[in-house]
Design an enzyme around this catalytic site. Structure first.
Site, mmCIF file in Angstrom:
data_model
loop_
_atom_site.group_PDB
_atom_site.id
_atom_site.type_symbol
_atom_site.label_atom_id
_atom_site.label_comp_id
_atom_site.label_asym_id
_atom_site.label_seq_id
_atom_site.Cartn_x
_atom_site.Cartn_y
_atom_site.Cartn_z
ATOM 1 N N VAL A 267 33.902 41.067 30.783
ATOM 2 C CA VAL A 267 33.079 41.844 31.723
ATOM 3 C C VAL A 267 32.046 42.698 30.973
ATOM 4 C CG1 VAL A 267 33.112 43.447 33.678
ATOM 5 C CG2 VAL A 267 35.018 41.870 33.349
ATOM 6 N N GLU B 11 33.384 50.082 41.727
ATOM 7 C CA GLU B 11 33.211 48.950 42.654
ATOM 8 C C GLU B 11 33.842 47.665 42.097
ATOM 9 O OE1 GLU B 11 31.581 48.770 45.946
ATOM 10 O OE2 GLU B 11 32.899 47.058 45.672
ATOM 11 N N VAL C 190 38.038 46.190 42.336
ATOM 12 C CA VAL C 190 38.701 45.384 43.383
ATOM 13 C C VAL C 190 37.737 44.298 43.861
ATOM 14 C CG1 VAL C 190 39.787 45.398 45.665
ATOM 15 C CG2 VAL C 190 40.015 47.401 44.184
ATOM 16 N N GLY D 263 36.393 41.743 42.279
ATOM 17 C CA GLY D 263 35.368 41.246 41.347
ATOM 18 C C GLY D 263 33.981 41.649 41.806
ATOM 19 N N ILE E 202 32.662 41.233 44.810
ATOM 20 C CA ILE E 202 32.505 41.465 46.261
ATOM 21 C C ILE E 202 32.301 42.949 46.536
ATOM 22 C CG2 ILE E 202 33.580 41.185 48.531
ATOM 23 C CD1 ILE E 202 35.519 39.201 47.267
ATOM 24 N N GLU F 254 44.041 38.216 33.271
ATOM 25 C CA GLU F 254 44.186 39.429 32.467
ATOM 26 C C GLU F 254 44.598 39.036 31.042
ATOM 27 O OE1 GLU F 254 43.635 42.676 33.893
ATOM 28 O OE2 GLU F 254 42.755 41.180 35.184
ATOM 29 N N ASP G 281 48.548 43.006 39.208
ATOM 30 C CA ASP G 281 47.096 43.208 39.333
ATOM 31 C C ASP G 281 46.725 43.411 40.809
ATOM 32 O OD1 ASP G 281 44.279 42.941 38.108
ATOM 33 O OD2 ASP G 281 44.260 41.447 39.711
ATOM 34 N N LYS H 112 45.206 46.781 42.957
ATOM 35 C CA LYS H 112 44.031 46.714 43.832
ATOM 36 C C LYS H 112 44.368 47.173 45.251
ATOM 37 C CE LYS H 112 41.906 43.116 41.007
ATOM 38 N NZ LYS H 112 41.904 41.673 40.719
ATOM 39 N N GLY I 228 35.770 36.799 37.071
ATOM 40 C CA GLY I 228 34.767 36.054 36.316
ATOM 41 C C GLY I 228 33.693 36.987 35.782
HETATM 42 N N1 HSE Z 1 42.648 38.954 36.524
HETATM 43 C C1 HSE Z 1 41.900 39.417 37.649
HETATM 44 C C2 HSE Z 1 41.922 38.344 38.723
HETATM 45 C C3 HSE Z 1 40.496 39.736 37.218
HETATM 46 O O1 HSE Z 1 42.291 37.210 38.416
HETATM 47 O O2 HSE Z 1 41.612 38.630 39.881
HETATM 48 C C4 HSE Z 1 39.651 40.420 38.270
HETATM 49 O O3 HSE Z 1 40.154 41.690 38.586
#
Ligand code: HSE
Length: 405
Positions: free
Chosen positions: A12, A124, A127, A129, A131, A185, A196, A200, A297
């Site tokens: 990222v 932002e 949560v 990615g 969106i 991750e 994960d 979120k 991504g």
């Molecule tokens: N590892 C996370 C996923 C990355 O696959 O959604 C994005 O937060």
């Protein structure tokens, strides 16, 4: 020219530099000035990268430089990301982040610290990615009471489940592809075991209900128990297995949990495949709204980081209203036994057993899905009532999935 620093030059972090370069003119038009990356903090060197000469290994350099007005933290993990965020806010620098672990664990105090230092802390990209979901919840939906939020919040597991369903792929092989694509991750256990998604959903619950729940205290089940047989069964029943984060109020308490669900084809979430996330928000005036897009991504997530950078740098003169969260107390959390929904149970047995199950659950929805196995769909009932019905049937279920209607 406005100078910023990037912390962490992984998927990222490097994506953020790419978005800033690729869309430089557009970003400059929004901010009124050029945005330049003065430092990149990482343990590694990047000699081949055009910004390789900006790499530093000491956070103090960034903290001491008054030209750096904003820090973009994309290190991942809690430490030292949390400490660096604190120090940056204390030094009067704005912070943006994609780090859901830090927001979910330390959001209350970091927002408070940002307010005290009259700077912003925006997340932002933490949560969904790329969106837009955090800002819409805070702004566009501000006139609504949020009733519930349910969604596919993890791209890696959705990618794996989709490949299992559509291509009959093995779990481990699909995970390898998700890792190669930069979705997973650093430790993919956080993806496949649901942690994960738990981080979120507690962030979304905090935005909806004002209390930040410790993600370690909510019921969390990942997808490691889901097999090709289960995804095929869901297909036969007219839907799909999806890993869902769900939050709602039960009475005056907040419920949040993560687990695999059966999602019928009538729910648009059922059709959210691959790395995409889909988040259904049910609001008391708007009704249901679906937020859909790339949930993980490099560039999608980086685009959300840069959106926060633009938001801050284009409104620097204004003081921002940051969410005022409280840490959730134990007595504010709903008992998971009170969570009501329909459920699918899978049993092994003969038509006589199926008849018993139908009586126990008070349902006519029962079908033999393959030799010797039948599925029962219950009416909406609380978890504790469903368990009592199961005990009354005298049967052992081989699988139970809540239904996302
Ligand atoms: N590892 C996370 C996923 C990355 O696959 O959604 C994005 O937060």
């Amino acid at each position: 020219m406005m100078q910023i620093a990037i912390l962490g030059f992984g998927v990222v972090g490097s994506g953020t530099a790419e978005v800033l370069t690729e869309n430089k003119k557009r970003i400059e038009a929004h901010c009124g000035e050029e945005v330049s990356v003065k430092y990149i903090l990482d343990l590694r060197e990047f000699p081949e990268h055009p910004l390789g000469d900006r790499v530093v290994h000491d956070m103090e350099i960034i903290l001491r430089d008054p030209e750096v007005v904003l820090v973009a933290e994309m290190m991942g993990g809690s430490h030292p990301a949390y400490e660096f965020t604190r120090r940056a806010l204390e030094a009067g620098k704005h912070v943006v982040t994609s780090n859901k672990e830090v927001v979910a664990s330390f959001g209350v105090e970091l927002l408070e610290l940002a307010r005290a230092n009259r700077v912003s802390y925006l997340f932002e990209a933490s949560v969904g990615g790329g969106i837009p979901i955090i800002r819409p919840l805070q702004t566009d939906l501000a006139s609504n009471e949020i009733l519930s939020i349910s969604g596919i919040l993890n791209g890696t597991t959705n990618f794996i489940l989709t490949k299992m369903k559509q291509e009959g792929a093995e779990f481990a092989d699909a995970l390898k592809v998700a890792q190669a694509n930069g979705y997973a991750e650093a430790n993919p256990a956080a993806d496949v075991e649901g942690l994960d998604a738990a981080r979120k959903i507690v962030i979304l619950a905090a935005l909806a209900f004002g209390v930040l729940i410790d993600p370690k205290t909510i019921p969390v089940e990942g997808i490691t128990g889901i097999t090709g047989e289960h995804t095929a069964l869901a297909d036969k029943l007219g839907g799909a297995v999806k890993l869902i984060g769900h939050t709602e109020r039960i009475g005056d308490k907040v419920y949040a949990a993560v687990s695999p669900y059966f999602v019928p084809a009538s729910n648009p979430i059922s059709h959210v495949d691959d790395v995409f996330n889909g988040i259904l928000v049910d609001a008391n005036m708007l009704g249901r709204a679906l937020f859909y897009g790339a949930g993980a991504g490099k560039l999608p997530t980086a685009s959300a980081v840069v959106a926060d950078i633009i938001d801050i740098l284009s409104h620097r003169a204004e003081e921002r209203k940051l969410p005022a969260w409280k840490s959730a107390k134990k007595e504010e959390l709903a008992d998971p036994a009170d969570y009501a929904c329909r459920r699918v149970y899978l049993f092994e047995g003969c038509p006589k057993c199926a008849a018993k199950a139908k009586v126990a659950f008070g349902t006519e929805e029962c079908s033999f899905v393959c030799d010797g196995k039948f599925a029962v769909v219950t009416p909406v009932m609380r978890a504790k009532d469903a368990e009592a019905a199961l005990a009354a049937s005298g049967l052992d279920a081989v699988l139970m999935l809540p239904v996302l209607d």
